[in-house]
Structure formats: structure tokens, C-alpha cells
Write an enzyme that holds these catalytic residues in place. Sequence first.
Site, PDB file in Angstrom:
ATOM      1  N   LYS A  89       0.808  -1.223   0.000  1.00  0.00           N
ATOM      2  CA  LYS A  89       0.000   0.000   0.000  1.00  0.00           C
ATOM      3  C   LYS A  89       0.843   1.277   0.000  1.00  0.00           C
ATOM      4  CE  LYS A  89      -4.441  -1.529   1.745  1.00  0.00           C
ATOM      5  NZ  LYS A  89      -4.259  -2.968   2.032  1.00  0.00           N
ATOM      6  N   GLU A 111      -9.955   7.222   3.807  1.00  0.00           N
ATOM      7  CA  GLU A 111     -10.861   6.363   4.560  1.00  0.00           C
ATOM      8  C   GLU A 111     -10.147   5.039   4.755  1.00  0.00           C
ATOM      9  OE1 GLU A 111     -11.054   6.309   1.226  1.00  0.00           O
ATOM     10  OE2 GLU A 111     -10.856   4.121   1.105  1.00  0.00           O
ATOM     11  N   SER A 377       1.733  -9.790  -1.138  1.00  0.00           N
ATOM     12  CA  SER A 377       1.340  -8.395  -0.920  1.00  0.00           C
ATOM     13  C   SER A 377       1.652  -7.852   0.471  1.00  0.00           C
ATOM     14  CB  SER A 377      -0.148  -8.222  -1.228  1.00  0.00           C
ATOM     15  OG  SER A 377      -0.941  -9.075  -0.434  1.00  0.00           O
TER      16      SER A 377
END
Length: 392
Positions: A89, A111, A377
Site C-alpha cells: 500500500k 478512509e 502483498s
Amino acid sequence: MIYTVNEAGYYGKFGGAYIPEMLYPNVEELRERYLDIINEPAFQQEFQELLHDYVGRPSPLYFAKRLSDLYNTKIYLKREDLNHTGAHKINNTIGQVLLAKRLGKQKIIAETGAGQHGVATATVCALMGLECIVYMGEIDIARQRPNVERMKMLGAKVVPATSGSRTLKDATNEAMRHWINNPTDTHYIIGSVVGPHPYPDMVARFQSVISAEIKQQLQTKEGRDYPDYVIACVGGGSNAAGAFYHFLDNQKVGLIGAEAGGLGIDSGKSAATLALGKIGILHGSKTVLMQTTDGQVVEPHSISAGLDYPGIGPLHAHLSDTQRGQFYSITDDEAMRAGLLVSRTEGIIPAIETAHAFAILTKKTFQVNDVVVICLSGRGDKDLDTYVNYQY
Ligand SMILES: *Cc1c(COP(=O)(O)O)cnc(C)c1O
């Protein structure tokens, strides 16, 4: 380039920008400027430097020998779990925060559901000295205490969303409302390849560093710059988009996505959007989403918070629609068993999201000479309690 976004913001019949009129100026500013900014040499230099020195890229491409022996094929792991903050991310939040600075924004909003995107956003705001507000459902705040504490420690303000089901979708609504009311000084960092155009394309470009590195690393290790298959888990689809990006137009590369099947696609507790969903509008984008016959969004379920999303990015809806990509749904049980197996076979505890990608190895047989790259990931430290308490 039939799999990249067109001028109007569509991937085939999916994508676009379905937004309230009040948001139009914000999204339009972004749409007009994002490509010019991203392509500036000075932007690229700053972005690449931070990816290298702050995130720790390039992330290794690791040949997983024991896993390869077990499944009788050649398996490489793209180690996004080794990035600063423990997942992919951060690639996107660094890109977007640099873009926000060039747009002259002083405030960042985001968010978050499980808190992972909130932490990645709070991290880059601390790095850049920008004010950061993270909207989070009241229920999620209670469930995800450690990530809430991390965000606060990093200097972010965590604002509870107290309406509706008090989860991610309500946090998204609050963030949108904030953005409408503060269009000039605020940038909204979306955490996956979802939302109105240009977000899906912008996020895919920032995450595309994953497949750019895979190409170079395979050239060194295998003497060719593409694998036979790339496998990634899909929530909104950003790590998959990044891992697929530079192979989208190379038909020799099979693209495989793992969706969260939850308790099973017929159980009523699932997040397998492509298996269960229909075309509709979600978070400003025309895509496939889980909905009732009268169009209400269905509350998703997955054991992994990061895959617990009722929609999917328009790129993946298009890859599925054109059959360029193959998407499997993986149940909670299958993911948990795969996560445990990878831990014991390779000494790597994957995030439960990522464990869904590993479960593909039990669903599809690969040839002995196939080169299979799995996008790892994120790391599983955050999921320790779930792993420990799970009844297999
Ligand atoms: C958030 C997250 C995901 C899901 O998001 P995508 O946008 O689909 O990549 C997957 N893996 C990890 C480790 C995550 O934190």
C-alpha cells in the site's frame, strides 16, 4: 493497449466517474493534471528515491524452492511484505502524497476499513509534514485498535464514522463529504484501484513498480523478462494491478486473481465480487459489485479485512469480462490452510489477504517448467491472533 484506461476513463464497459456535481471540480483538477505531474522528471526522481531509500525497493523476487518442489513448478515470490509498513500500500500513498504536494494541497484525507490504508497514509503524511485526517467506521475503530493507535502515533486524526453500519462504506461517505466541503486545500488518497477516474489508473501506475521490477528480476534469473503466470489476491485490486501492469498486453502471461470467497460463494457470507456480483455503480465507478435484486449493496464477508469489499476495480472487471484474467474465489478455510503451509514451508508468514493468492496453488496445476510469480502483498504479523485462534 486494450487493457489500459481510455481517454474517457473506461476499461471496456467499466470505469468512468459517477460523482455528485459537488465533487466535480476536485476530480476534474486531478484528471487534468495527474499524467503531466506523474511524468515530470523531477516527480519521478523524488518518487523513485523514496521508493528506494524509504520503502526499501526494489523488493526481492525470491525463488521459493520448497514450495516449488511441493507443487512441482517454479514459484517466485515478489516480496512486497518487506516494504516499510509491511505491504504494497505504501507505493501508492507515496505517489499520491507527492502528487498532492504538487497540486498545492496541505491536507490529506483518507478512509480506512481495517486500518492498513490509514496507516500507510498517516505514514507518508508524517514524512511530508502534512495534516492527515483518516475516517474510519466506529465499529472498525473498536475492532482494529492497534492500527488506530499507530495512526495516532504517526500524528493523524482518526475521525469515527457514526452513521449507517459504521464500517468502511460509511467512512467513505464521510471522507467524500469532507472533500466536497474542502475542495481547494485537501487531497483525498484512495487506497486501491477503485473510485472515479482517474483514481484506478493513477493507483495502478503507482503500483506498477511491482511488475516493472519483476521484469528486470526475471531477466536476470530466468533469461526472459516475463513469467508464465502472475498470481495476486484481489480486494479492490491494487497489488494485482501493479503485479499485472507491464504484462497486460503480453498474452503469453496468464493473469490470475484470487477473490475472497468467505464461507463459500453460496453461503451468503462472501466477498467474491466477480463470482457473485452484477454491473452497477460503486464509489464513483461503473464496475461489478455485490448487490441485491433491487440494487442495494450487499455487506461482504471475508476473514481478511483487506479483501472485505463489495466491489472490485474496473480494470479487473474488464479483465474478467474479456477473459484476459482468470479469477478464482478462495474460501476462508482454503486461505488459512495456505497461510499456514507457506509459513512452515518457506519461513514466511503471509498476510491473510496474501494467503488467498497462495491457495491458487491447490486449485490449478502448473507445468514443471512454468515460471509462476506470486505477489506476496503483505506480511502476516497483523494477523497473528486470527491465525492462532482459527480452528482448522
Ligand atoms: C489492503 C491489502 C490487500 C487488498 O488490497 P488490493 O487493493 O486488492 O491490493 C491485499 N493484501 C494486503 C497485504 C493488504 O494490506
